[in-house]
Design an enzyme around this catalytic site. Structure first.
Site, PDB file in Angstrom:
ATOM      1  N   CYS A  69      -2.524  -2.550   8.544  1.00 58.79           N
ATOM      2  CA  CYS A  69      -1.872  -1.360   9.100  1.00 58.79           C
ATOM      3  C   CYS A  69      -1.288  -1.662  10.481  1.00 58.79           C
ATOM      4  O   CYS A  69      -0.209  -1.166  10.829  1.00 58.79           O
ATOM      5  CB  CYS A  69      -2.871  -0.210   9.198  1.00 58.79           C
ATOM      6  SG  CYS A  69      -3.443   0.379   7.584  1.00 58.79           S
ATOM      7  N   CYS A  93       0.808  -1.220   0.000  1.00 54.96           N
ATOM      8  CA  CYS A  93       0.000   0.000   0.000  1.00 54.96           C
ATOM      9  C   CYS A  93       0.842   1.272   0.000  1.00 54.96           C
ATOM     10  O   CYS A  93       0.294   2.370  -0.115  1.00 54.96           O
ATOM     11  CB  CYS A  93      -0.943   0.013   1.208  1.00 54.96           C
ATOM     12  SG  CYS A  93      -0.080  -0.073   2.803  1.00 54.96           S
TER      13      CYS A  93
END
Length: 326
Positions: free
Chosen positions: A130, A54
């Site tokens: 994340c 990402c």
């Protein structure tokens, strides 16, 4: 700022208020320098870690004293709001711990600490990666401080980073519960329930192991083991004679003859051999034999001896066996 104002409406209700607050106002955002380290008589550790999938990245600062305790910590995050919130909580969990203990913090610990209540996830599944990045930067910092490789902190191969599920756990669950689909693996282990990149190739992040491959390979191993176990049972007579192949029946009859019949014949100087075995349409197994030695031409070969051989095979293998001398 309210969570819905920050994140854009009801669609983002999957985020906890704790996450939303740290997105907007992180507690531990900042930089630590060598001057800070000298002022506190500590060692400065700076670790960078980025997620190729990402483009997010995080930089972690530690001040570690002579007792290996993290006495101060800060972070800088280059990424989405969830990465900021996860990094902020990661720093908070590190503070006051020894480096050797901080490295035990996992992404699940970070996510659970961000929850508003224990039973409601702090972020939607697709954002669990994340918190994985926050976990990985801890390992990077610890590897720098302790002079080790990051891989040294992993005891097992982790397939699903989001749920921290190992390869050995997945294979064991498949075997124990005879799982046949990826969905069943997810239900039992939570692997693949979040970002889903570990399910099959083509997800947001390339993996070394995918659930579809692990399931296929483990099922093949199980089938091979089952076939071997079945073959082993044939050798010790644990499989029903009627379920055996013709080759298996031949081996079973040979073994029964060697065990129960041949010693009896050889006591009188005789012997026998199997010429053929045939399965009939009416469910019988015909065993064609030839007498050898003293049994050849013996008066009882077509009467008492023949009956004894047939009776032994029927008793130990199957009542539908017929013995026919040729």
């Amino acid at each position: 700022m309210a969570k819905n104002d920050l994140l854009g409406g009801a669609l983002w209700d999957a985020y906890s208020n704790n996450v939303a607050r740290r997105m907007d106002n992180p507690t531990h955002l900042g930089v630590l320098t060598e001057e800070d380290a000298k002022a506190k008589n500590a060692k400065l550790i700076v670790a960078d870690y980025g997620a190729e999938s990402c483009g997010d990245a995080v930089r972690l600062y530690w001040l570690v004293n002579e007792e290996d305790v993290i006495i101060d910590a800060r972070f800088k995050s280059f990424g989405c709001g969830t990465a900021i919130a996860s990094s902020d909580m990661m720093v908070e969990l590190c503070l006051g711990k020894k480096v050797q203990d901080a490295v035990k913090i996992t992404n699940l610990d970070v996510e659970k600490a961000l929850r508003d209540d224990p039973d409601t996830p702090a972020v939607p599944g697709q954002k669990m990666h994340c918190s994985v990045m926050a976990y990985d930067v801890i390992k990077k910092a610890a590897s720098i401080y302790l002079g080790k490789d990051m891989a040294d902190f992993e005891d097992e191969i982790i397939v699903c980073e989001c749920a921290r599920v190992s390869l050995s756990t997945i294979k064991e669950v498949i075997r124990i519960n005879d799982l046949k689909t990826v969905e069943e693996i997810t239900n039992y282990t939570k692997a693949g329930a979040f970002c889903k990149s570990c399910i099959k190739p083509g997800g947001h992040e390339k993996r070394d192991y995918y659930l579809v491959d692990i399931l296929r390979d483990t099922r093949l191993e199980m089938e091979a083991e089952a076939l071997k176990a079945k073959a082993d049972k044939v050798q010790i007579g644990e499989i029903a004679f009627v379920d055996m192949t013709l080759i298996q029946k031949n081996k079973a009859i040979d073994k029964a003859i060697d065990t129960y019949i041949r010693p009896m014949l050889m006591m009188d100087g005789g012997d026998m051999e199997i010429i053929d075995i045939q399965s009939t349409d009416d469910g019988h197994t015909d065993v064609f034999i030839r007498y050898l030695g003293a049994c050849n031409g013996c008066a009882s070969a077509s009467a008492g001896t023949l009956y004894a051989i047939e009776n032994v095979l029927q008793e130990h293998l199957d009542p539908n066996i017929r013995v026919l001398p040729v």
